[in-house]
Design a protein around this motif. Structure first.
Motif, PDB file in Angstrom:
ATOM      1  N   CYS A 239      17.747  17.753  44.332  1.00 28.17           N
ATOM      2  CA  CYS A 239      18.767  17.460  43.319  1.00 28.17           C
ATOM      3  C   CYS A 239      19.537  16.189  43.666  1.00 28.17           C
ATOM      4  CB  CYS A 239      19.741  18.625  43.198  1.00 28.17           C
ATOM      5  SG  CYS A 239      19.088  20.026  42.290  1.00 28.17           S
ATOM      6  N   LEU A 240      19.892  16.038  44.928  1.00 27.21           N
ATOM      7  CA  LEU A 240      20.693  14.886  45.335  1.00 27.21           C
ATOM      8  C   LEU A 240      19.978  13.566  45.091  1.00 27.21           C
ATOM      9  CD1 LEU A 240      22.220  16.179  48.701  1.00 27.21           C
ATOM     10  CD2 LEU A 240      23.446  15.741  46.568  1.00 27.21           C
ATOM     11  N   ILE A 241      18.677  13.509  45.368  1.00 27.39           N
ATOM     12  CA  ILE A 241      17.957  12.232  45.245  1.00 27.39           C
ATOM     13  C   ILE A 241      17.362  12.042  43.853  1.00 27.39           C
ATOM     14  CG2 ILE A 241      17.478  12.208  47.715  1.00 27.39           C
ATOM     15  CD1 ILE A 241      14.576  12.932  47.092  1.00 27.39           C
ATOM     16  N   GLY A 242      17.437  13.066  42.992  1.00 29.08           N
ATOM     17  CA  GLY A 242      16.984  12.947  41.617  1.00 29.08           C
ATOM     18  C   GLY A 242      18.059  12.314  40.742  1.00 29.08           C
ATOM     19  N   ILE A 259      25.053  26.150  58.207  1.00 32.22           N
ATOM     20  CA  ILE A 259      25.344  25.270  57.074  1.00 32.22           C
ATOM     21  C   ILE A 259      25.753  23.872  57.526  1.00 32.22           C
ATOM     22  CG2 ILE A 259      25.885  27.121  55.448  1.00 32.22           C
ATOM     23  CD1 ILE A 259      28.845  26.688  56.061  1.00 32.22           C
ATOM     24  N   GLU A 260      25.454  23.537  58.769  1.00 39.35           N
ATOM     25  CA  GLU A 260      25.823  22.212  59.272  1.00 39.35           C
ATOM     26  C   GLU A 260      25.100  21.107  58.513  1.00 39.35           C
ATOM     27  OE1 GLU A 260      28.109  19.747  61.845  1.00 39.35           O
ATOM     28  OE2 GLU A 260      28.221  21.873  61.314  1.00 39.35           O
ATOM     29  N   ALA A 261      23.878  21.364  58.061  1.00 39.41           N
ATOM     30  CA  ALA A 261      23.149  20.347  57.284  1.00 39.41           C
ATOM     31  C   ALA A 261      23.863  20.058  55.966  1.00 39.41           C
ATOM     32  CB  ALA A 261      21.714  20.807  57.024  1.00 39.41           C
ATOM     33  N   PHE A 262      24.453  21.078  55.357  1.00 40.78           N
ATOM     34  CA  PHE A 262      25.245  20.849  54.148  1.00 40.78           C
ATOM     35  C   PHE A 262      26.447  19.963  54.468  1.00 40.78           C
ATOM     36  CE2 PHE A 262      23.892  25.313  52.477  1.00 40.78           C
ATOM     37  CZ  PHE A 262      22.649  24.807  52.120  1.00 40.78           C
ATOM     38  N   MET A 268      27.659  12.299  53.776  1.00 41.28           N
ATOM     39  CA  MET A 268      26.870  11.225  53.180  1.00 41.28           C
ATOM     40  C   MET A 268      27.281  10.945  51.736  1.00 41.28           C
ATOM     41  SD  MET A 268      23.056  12.127  54.675  1.00 41.28           S
ATOM     42  CE  MET A 268      22.320  10.575  54.140  1.00 41.28           C
ATOM     43  N   GLY A 269      28.224  11.730  51.218  1.00 37.85           N
ATOM     44  CA  GLY A 269      28.692  11.519  49.850  1.00 37.85           C
ATOM     45  C   GLY A 269      28.126  12.479  48.839  1.00 37.85           C
ATOM     46  N   ALA A 270      27.459  13.518  49.292  1.00 38.44           N
ATOM     47  CA  ALA A 270      26.838  14.474  48.377  1.00 38.44           C
ATOM     48  C   ALA A 270      27.891  15.242  47.573  1.00 38.44           C
ATOM     49  CB  ALA A 270      25.969  15.458  49.145  1.00 38.44           C
ATOM     50  N   ASN A 271      27.641  15.406  46.299  1.00 36.25           N
ATOM     51  CA  ASN A 271      28.442  16.278  45.437  1.00 36.25           C
ATOM     52  C   ASN A 271      27.936  17.695  45.673  1.00 36.25           C
ATOM     53  OD1 ASN A 271      29.716  17.702  43.413  1.00 36.25           O
ATOM     54  ND2 ASN A 271      29.184  16.268  41.768  1.00 36.25           N
ATOM     55  N   GLY A 285      27.122  33.607  49.940  1.00 32.69           N
ATOM     56  CA  GLY A 285      27.819  33.075  48.781  1.00 32.69           C
ATOM     57  C   GLY A 285      26.965  32.156  47.943  1.00 32.69           C
ATOM     58  N   ILE A 286      27.620  31.226  47.248  1.00 36.70           N
ATOM     59  CA  ILE A 286      26.964  30.360  46.276  1.00 36.70           C
ATOM     60  C   ILE A 286      27.081  28.911  46.703  1.00 36.70           C
ATOM     61  CG2 ILE A 286      29.043  30.170  44.820  1.00 36.70           C
ATOM     62  CD1 ILE A 286      27.132  30.285  42.378  1.00 36.70           C
ATOM     63  N   VAL A 287      26.028  28.128  46.449  1.00 39.63           N
ATOM     64  CA  VAL A 287      25.999  26.695  46.743  1.00 39.63           C
ATOM     65  C   VAL A 287      25.781  25.945  45.441  1.00 39.63           C
ATOM     66  CG1 VAL A 287      24.796  24.831  47.973  1.00 39.63           C
ATOM     67  CG2 VAL A 287      25.070  27.071  49.062  1.00 39.63           C
ATOM     68  N   ARG A 288      26.573  24.890  45.223  1.00 40.77           N
ATOM     69  CA  ARG A 288      26.444  24.064  44.013  1.00 40.77           C
ATOM     70  C   ARG A 288      26.187  22.623  44.436  1.00 40.77           C
ATOM     71  NH1 ARG A 288      30.969  27.387  43.032  1.00 40.77           N
ATOM     72  NH2 ARG A 288      30.623  28.893  41.329  1.00 40.77           N
TER      73      ARG A 288
END
Length: 423
Positions: A239-242, A259-262, A268-271, A285-288
């Motif tokens: 999703c991030l690179i699309g 969840i360290e990779a998140f 890096m600026g990820a939404n 939980g939930i990840v968006r």
């Protein structure tokens, strides 16, 4: 297998079930041997590695019944004393079962792995298990485990490893006296969380684990396996690179050590955001996530928490503006492949400037070119570089190794890419 960008990928996708957590699937089976009765596991991951763990349980005498999405496991009154433990590619199975069986006096257990697992170092469990009192015939598979009466010790592991820690805990629970364990930095903590929740006396003081021998079997448990953040990460990065993509992932394991990779992607600026919805044994939980413009980052802290995600992160590094580095990651060299070499080799084939470091890698973000890429027989390398198909048509050799951990990977990825000819 050829993978190419999809003209109109699904703009928004909600995932309730993606791939159940591999670490918890392994442990939910192995820990049932410590209980006094039938354990219920729901949504067990069906992959080659975890199926190996389940098959070993049967070999050792456990009763296994299936009811729909549920596994019902009852430990044997006595574990069989002699067996061949066929682990195939499952390093977690090999190391944790060795810890479980180390105290079974009079037993003889032959541990066997596939070609890849046979190259992975087992001295990291051989040393502590032998100090406890057992004996292993070799520092590599195949090896024979000769269990013995165990005595409690203190052990400092030179590597931060959840598998080493899990093996040590399992053996120490059957030692005659208490044990303690320390490591250079905290590794993933599933074993101590899970076992403590069942009543095992495992205390953490000043970054050291203190393990008391079991006085009686643990209580049987019922556990639902959540989605694996180490699998979710691939679709987060897709999703991030699309372009103009959004996704939500429900029922995701949000253990702080997973969840360290998140957190790296957010730097890096990820939404990207997540929230905990429940906390029974493990936080879930939930990840968006939504498409984002990424910038380079230097990663050198909590490496043990994201070692499995670095191959996927390397794709984000390659798509980011600027230079990214991952340091303190020598452990990548002794995984299913030498992942540092595998990552850099494939990135160079894609036209990305990348280099190996003694303890990691450096990547200059850029534009991909079409290329023929190798999996190196490594499931995480294969899944990571399949993501390049979001940007450029590529050919991926050896994609069948993905069956080891995520059999439905391409089923989900096809929401975003065209699999021109599949496995």
């Amino acid at each position: 297998m050829k993978i190419a960008p999809k003209p109109n990928p699904t703009a928004f996708r909600r995932y309730s079930s993606l791939a159940q957590d591999k670490s918890l699937s392994h442990r939910s089976v192995i820990f049932s041997f410590l209980t006094s009765g039938e354990c219920e596991i729901q949504d067990f991951l069906r992959a080659e590695d975890t199926n190996s763990t389940l098959q070993i349980a049967k070999v050792l005498g456990a009763s296994v019944r299936e009811e729909g999405q549920k596994l019902l496991l009852t430990p044997p009154s006595q574990i069989v004393s002699k067996a061949q433990i066929l682990c195939n590619n499952a390093g977690t199975a090999m190391r944790l079962y060795a810890g479980l069986l180390a105290s079974r006096e009079g037993g003889v257990y032959e541990f066997v792995g596939d070609e890849s697992l046979s190259k992975r170092p087992m001295d990291r469990i051989k040393t502590p298990l032998e100090r406890l009192g057992a004996k292993l015939s070799s520092s590599y598979a195949p090896f024979t485990l000769y269990p013995n009466k165990l005595r409690g010790i203190h052990f400092h592991s030179p590597v931060a490893s959840a598998q080493v820690k899990g093996a040590f805990i399992l053996a120490s629970l059957f030692a005659q006296t208490p044990s303690s364990f320390s490591e250079p930095e905290l590794s993933r903590d599933h074993s101590e969380r899970f076992l403590s929740s069942l009543g095992a006396e495992i205390l953490i003081q000043n970054k050291m684990l203190h393990i008391a021998p079991l006085k009686k079997p643990l209580s049987p448990y019922s556990f639902v396996i959540p989605n694996d953040p180490s699998s979710v990460i691939f679709f987060v990065i897709a999703c991030l690179i699309g372009k103009n993509l959004q996704a939500e992932f429900e029922n995701v394991l949000l253990n702080p050590t997973r969840i360290e990779a998140f957190e790296v992607l957010k730097k890096m600026g990820a939404n990207l955001s997540y929230e905990i919805r429940s906390e029974r044994i493990e936080p879930v939980g939930i990840v968006r996530v939504a498409s984002s413009s990424l910038v380079g980052v230097k990663v050198e802290k909590n490496i043990a928490w994201l070692i499995d995600e670095i191959p996927a992160l390397s794709i984000a590094f390659a798509c980011a503006r600027g230079v990214s580095e991952a340091r303190g990651a020598k452990e990548l060299k002794v995984k299913e492949s030498n992942r540092i070499n595998s990552i850099v080799s494939n990135l160079k084939a894609l036209g990305i400037e990348a280099c190996e470091l003694e303890d990691g890698l450096r990547v200059q973000g850029g534009e991909f070119r079409s290329a023929k890429l190798k999996s190196f027989g490594d499931h995480r390398i294969a899944m990571s570089f399949a993501l390049v198909g979001m940007k450029k048509e590529i050919e991926l050799e050896g994609s069948e190794c993905i069956e080891i951990s995520f059999p439905r990977f391409f089923e989900f990825l096809s929401e975003y890419v065209e699999v021109v000819n599949g496995s």
